[in-house]
Design an enzyme around this catalytic site. Structure first.
Site, short mmCIF file in Angstrom:
data_model
loop_
_atom_site.label_atom_id
_atom_site.label_comp_id
_atom_site.label_asym_id
_atom_site.label_seq_id
_atom_site.Cartn_x
_atom_site.Cartn_y
_atom_site.Cartn_z
N ASN A 14 32.89 67.69 43.78
CA ASN A 14 32.61 66.94 45.41
C ASN A 14 32.28 67.75 46.46
O ASN A 14 32.90 68.59 47.14
CB ASN A 14 33.47 66.02 45.67
N GLU A 23 28.43 58.67 45.41
CA GLU A 23 29.49 57.93 45.84
C GLU A 23 28.51 57.12 46.57
O GLU A 23 28.26 57.06 47.92
CB GLU A 23 30.67 58.97 46.57
N THR A 39 38.68 60.35 55.02
CA THR A 39 38.48 60.04 53.67
C THR A 39 38.14 58.38 52.80
O THR A 39 39.03 57.86 53.29
CB THR A 39 38.43 61.25 52.62
N THR A 40 37.75 57.85 51.32
CA THR A 40 38.34 56.94 50.78
C THR A 40 39.24 56.73 50.50
O THR A 40 40.23 57.99 50.04
CB THR A 40 37.10 57.33 49.64
N GLU A 76 35.97 55.11 37.56
CA GLU A 76 37.16 55.88 38.42
C GLU A 76 38.06 55.24 39.05
O GLU A 76 38.57 54.57 40.29
CB GLU A 76 35.92 56.41 39.33
N ARG A 91 28.40 71.76 63.33
CA ARG A 91 27.59 72.10 64.47
C ARG A 91 25.84 71.85 64.50
O ARG A 91 25.27 72.38 64.81
CB ARG A 91 27.35 73.89 63.87
N HIS A 104 40.54 61.72 43.04
CA HIS A 104 41.41 61.83 44.75
C HIS A 104 42.35 62.79 44.76
O HIS A 104 43.62 61.88 44.08
CB HIS A 104 41.55 60.23 45.40
N GLY A 105 42.62 62.91 45.92
CA GLY A 105 43.73 64.21 46.08
C GLY A 105 44.02 64.98 44.76
O GLY A 105 45.29 65.89 44.76
N HIS A 115 28.70 62.00 48.32
CA HIS A 115 28.74 60.32 49.12
C HIS A 115 27.86 59.97 50.39
O HIS A 115 28.26 61.18 51.74
CB HIS A 115 30.28 60.72 49.61
N ARG A 159 27.35 58.83 53.02
CA ARG A 159 27.65 57.29 54.16
C ARG A 159 27.16 57.03 54.91
O ARG A 159 26.15 57.72 55.60
CB ARG A 159 29.07 58.19 55.09
N HIS A 175 32.10 67.77 51.92
CA HIS A 175 33.24 69.38 52.59
C HIS A 175 32.07 70.25 53.23
O HIS A 175 31.90 70.27 54.61
CB HIS A 175 33.86 69.56 52.00
N GLY A 235 37.47 67.16 44.96
CA GLY A 235 36.37 67.76 46.29
C GLY A 235 37.21 68.60 46.92
O GLY A 235 36.96 69.93 47.43
N ARG A 281 28.50 60.70 58.30
CA ARG A 281 29.04 61.56 59.04
C ARG A 281 28.25 63.80 58.06
O ARG A 281 29.50 63.84 59.07
CB ARG A 281 30.42 61.84 59.19
N HIS A 282 28.54 63.00 56.82
CA HIS A 282 28.06 65.63 56.41
C HIS A 282 27.19 64.53 55.47
O HIS A 282 26.54 64.76 56.62
CB HIS A 282 29.72 65.24 55.51
N1 PXP Z 1 36.46 60.50 43.51
C1 PXP Z 1 35.65 59.60 44.71
C2 PXP Z 1 35.96 58.17 44.38
C3 PXP Z 1 36.09 59.84 46.28
O1 PXP Z 1 35.94 59.27 47.16
C4 PXP Z 1 36.58 60.76 46.00
C5 PXP Z 1 36.72 61.78 47.41
O2 PXP Z 1 35.41 61.79 48.65
C6 PXP Z 1 36.85 61.79 45.31
C7 PXP Z 1 37.26 61.83 44.02
C8 PXP Z 1 37.71 63.37 45.50
O3 PXP Z 1 38.71 63.34 46.55
P1 PXP Z 1 39.34 64.50 46.87
O4 PXP Z 1 38.46 65.53 48.03
O5 PXP Z 1 40.83 64.42 47.05
O6 PXP Z 1 39.15 65.74 45.75
#
Ligand code: PXP
Length: 245
Positions: A7, A70, A100-101, A151, A18, A191-192, A43, A45, A10, A213, A49-50
């Site tokens: 992902n 996403e 974040t999500t 997912e 900036r 995620h995480g 993603h 959004r 970031h 990510g 924002r990014h």
């Molecule tokens: N999967 C989904 C659906 C997400 O929304 C995110 C965060 O944007 C991630 C995976 C990646 O999560 P992380 O940044 O915590 O690795």
């Protein structure tokens, strides 16, 4: 072997701090591919924002591996996805105030709208995935809505403290994989996930892909994206369950 989706949001977050043209998430995608990423995840959004529309368009033209978008279920975003035609669309919940999500999409609550969105996205050839918590009813409803994949939100595992809580979350994910497969879907996770916590998860058989990510992009600040992705790929290979390695 589980695939790795990287992902790159970031990278765009730093650029947007900036509102300039660097660092470019499109360059990040190239570096991630060279590091062995099996997919690039972004993603778009609603608040932009990014990732910006331009990023999505250039990524579509340049990414050679699986492109995973996403997205919220809002019609304005669905319209963009239908034009863009990413390889995979992952439907996620979206709240403006979140960093974040957070947590999964409530597929049961929004099933009517979601069914329609899945139909529209499948019509343009996208693989449809639902980002949901590892709850049997959510998984079964996702299958009913026509998703090809789910997912599973791995945040519960990532946030768990103590061996018992960690064990419980790993079991929830194992059950989730079994339910997903029983309903005929592919099961992803995300995620995480970090370099420190990915091993036990990677050891569970049955995953299709992980989307990671924050940890990879954080590590990339010190070693570069290519190397950071390679390191995560190495961990996934090292800890892969025997039958899939
Ligand atoms: N999967 C989904 C659906 C997400 O929304 C995110 C965060 O944007 C991630 C995976 C990646 O999560 P992380 O940044 O915590 O690795």
């Amino acid at each position: 072997m589980v695939e790795l989706g990287v992902n790159i949001d970031h990278v765009a977050t730093v650029r947007q701090a900036r509102k300039t043209d660097e660092p470019d998430p499109v360059w990040a995608a190239v570096e991630a591919e060279l590091g062995g990423a099996d997919g690039i995840t972004f993603h778009l959004r609603e608040d932009r924002r990014h990732i910006q529309d331009r990023d999505a368009e250039v990524l579509r033209k340049t990414v050679a591996v699986k492109l995973n978008m996403e997205m919220a279920i809002a019609q304005s975003i669905v319209r963009i996805a239908r034009k863009l035609k990413p390889d995979q669309c992952t439907l996620v919940p979206e709240r403006r105030e979140e960093v974040t999500t957070e947590g999964g999409l409530d597929v049961i609550r929004f099933r009517r709208r979601i069914k329609e969105v899945v139909k529209q996205l499948k019509a343009v050839g996208a693989i449809c995935s639902a980002f949901i918590e590892p709850i049997a009813e959510q998984i079964e409803t996702s299958a009913e809505c026509g998703f090809d994949a789910v997912e599973l939100w791995t945040g519960g595992y990532a946030h768990a403290r103590g061996p018992r809580a960690v064990r419980r979350e790993l079991e929830r994910l194992e059950d989730g994989i079994a339910t997903g497969h029983a309903t005929g879907m592919i099961v992803h996770g995300g995620h995480g996930l970090t370099y420190r916590n990915v091993a036990p998860i990677a050891g569970i058989p049955g995953w299709g892909e992980f989307n990671i990510g924050h940890s990879i992009i954080s590590r990339a600040m010190f070693v570069g994206i290519r190397e950071a992705v390679q390191e995560m790929k190495d961990l996934l290979i090292l800890h892969a369950p025997e039958e899939t390695s």
